[in-house]
Design an enzyme around this catalytic site. Structure first.
Site, short mmCIF file in Angstrom:
data_model
loop_
_atom_site.label_atom_id
_atom_site.label_comp_id
_atom_site.label_asym_id
_atom_site.label_seq_id
_atom_site.Cartn_x
_atom_site.Cartn_y
_atom_site.Cartn_z
N HIS A 50 -4.47 3.09 -6.92
CA HIS A 50 -5.83 2.51 -6.27
C HIS A 50 -6.65 2.47 -7.16
CE1 HIS A 50 -3.45 3.58 -2.45
NE2 HIS A 50 -4.21 2.77 -1.85
N HIS B 277 -6.42 -1.21 -7.97
CA HIS B 277 -7.04 -2.00 -6.95
C HIS B 277 -8.37 -2.02 -7.06
CE1 HIS B 277 -9.06 -2.03 -2.99
NE2 HIS B 277 -8.14 -2.93 -2.89
N HIS C 196 -5.60 -5.69 0.92
CA HIS C 196 -5.72 -4.36 -0.35
C HIS C 196 -4.10 -3.91 -0.57
CE1 HIS C 196 -6.67 0.03 -0.49
NE2 HIS C 196 -5.47 0.08 -0.13
N ASP D 179 0.87 -1.27 0.18
CA ASP D 179 -0.07 0.10 -0.06
C ASP D 179 0.91 1.31 -0.21
OD1 ASP D 179 -2.32 1.44 0.01
OD2 ASP D 179 -2.70 1.14 2.15
#
Length: 363
Positions: free
Chosen positions: A252, A255, A269, A169
């Site tokens: 992101h 993602h 995540h 992340d």
């Protein structure tokens, strides 16, 4: 537009700090509503009890998903308990649920990570999913948490995969902030990036490159070294302030697109964000040495670099195009890239990133 940086009112990190939770939270109220998992409660309750003093504590079990249904349930339970402060103890979805519930109730919120797997703790943001776990929307909050407390003894004893996920992340932070700066996009707190935000985002990446492997190896041995302390700070604070005040872009969004593929639901995540970072760099046609450094780091610590690593064993063109369309949607952050991006561009970048990953792995 003004430059804005957001951060928690106070960030506390150290070994054994959990026993001081009630003393710290006492600045906001004596009646604590602690949202955590049943297993998390077993891990943290003995330490919290050591410093409970005259604080009143109600524990509430988290139901597993940061969705509107769960947020409403937590709000009702907190009101029924007559609590004054919401404390979210655990991982990112617990944090986001606690933050959202506290926002709607107009209450202070204290965030206590027991893992360093995401940069959610410090942010004024909750990521909302459907009841089934598919990304739905970002809930931008008017303020960061009142306090973030990190007990590094607790965090360093969590499974090493969680620390690695946090590094995945954090890996995106600098590259997304850089893209937002280049495109003059707004950050997540409604302004432009400050010099401080960009410096923190860059320091986040540099800390990963310097201490990431050493921290991973130490946590595998169950010890908390200086490298582990540094990576916990990078995953939690540097990444949290860096992404929020620097801005989100391609990684992101990728993602979020990947959540449409059921096989990826078993991944954390940060594991999906790491692959999203590689896809963003391919989109940018970033320098070869930059891509190589990211690939080498991911493979060294065990982050995904191919679609197969994400659990997608059979690559279907229509499925990847669905990911690309979702990632390039109007409500996501690919629009913050410094050039126009179409679903077709995203599809090509995903396949290109997968090919690079397989090449570097010798597959």
């Amino acid at each position: 537009m003004a430059k804005i940086i957001g951060s928690p009112s106070r960030y506390v990190q150290g070994k054994g700090e959990l026993k001081n939770l009630c003393a710290h939270a006492g600045n906001f109220g004596k009646k604590l509503f602690i949202l955590t998992s049943p297993s998390g409660r077993k891990r943290v309750e003995p330490a919290i009890a050591l410093g409970q003093g005259d604080a009143e504590i109600v524990y509430e079990a988290f139901n597993g998903e940061c969705c509107k249904t769960e947020i409403e349930r937590v709000k009702a339970a907190c009101q029924a308990a007559g609590s004054e402060v919401i404390v979210g103890i655990g991982g990112g979805k617990i944090h986001d649920t606690a933050k959202a519930a506290a926002h709607y109730l107009g209450m202070p919120v204290v965030i206590v990570p027991t893992i360093a797997s995401t940069d959610a703790p410090c942010s004024a943001l909750s990521v909302i999913y459907t009841d089934e776990g598919v990304f739905e929307e970002y809930l931008f909050l008017p303020a960061s948490p009142n306090m973030v407390l990190v007990d590094t003894d607790i965090v360093s004893k969590a499974p090493v995969r969680l620390l690695i996920s946090g590094m995945g992340d954090a890996l995106a932070t600098y590259f997304e902030a850089r893209a937002c700066l280049q495109s003059d996009a707004s950050n997540c707190v409604g302004g432009k990036a400050t010099l401080a935000a960009m410096a923190l985002a860059k320091l986040c990446y540099e800390t990963l490159m310097t201490d990431g492997i050493n921290a991973m190896l130490a946590v595998k041995e169950g010890v908390c070294t200086k490298a582990v302390e540094n990576i916990i700070e990078a995953n939690t604070y540097l990444s949290g302030i860096g992404f929020e005040s620097g801005g989100l872009a391609g990684a992101h969004a990728i993602h979020n697109g990947l959540t449409a593929i059921e096989e990826t639901h078993s991944l954390y995540h940060g594991e999906k964000v790491a692959f999203g970072t590689l896809v963003q760099l391919v989109l940018e046609n970033a320098p070869e040495d930059e891509i190589a450094e990211v690939l080498d780091f991911c493979m060294e610590v065990g982050l995904p670099v191919t679609l197969a690593d994400l659990g997608i064993k059979e690559v279907k063109a229509d499925q990847i195009m669905e990911v690309a369309k979702l990632a390039a949607g109007e409500n996501d952050t690919l629009g913050n890239m410094p050039f126009a991006v179409t679903p077709e561009d995203v599809y090509a970048a995903i396949m290109g990133a997968d090919a690079l990953g397989r090449y570097y792995k010798g597959e």
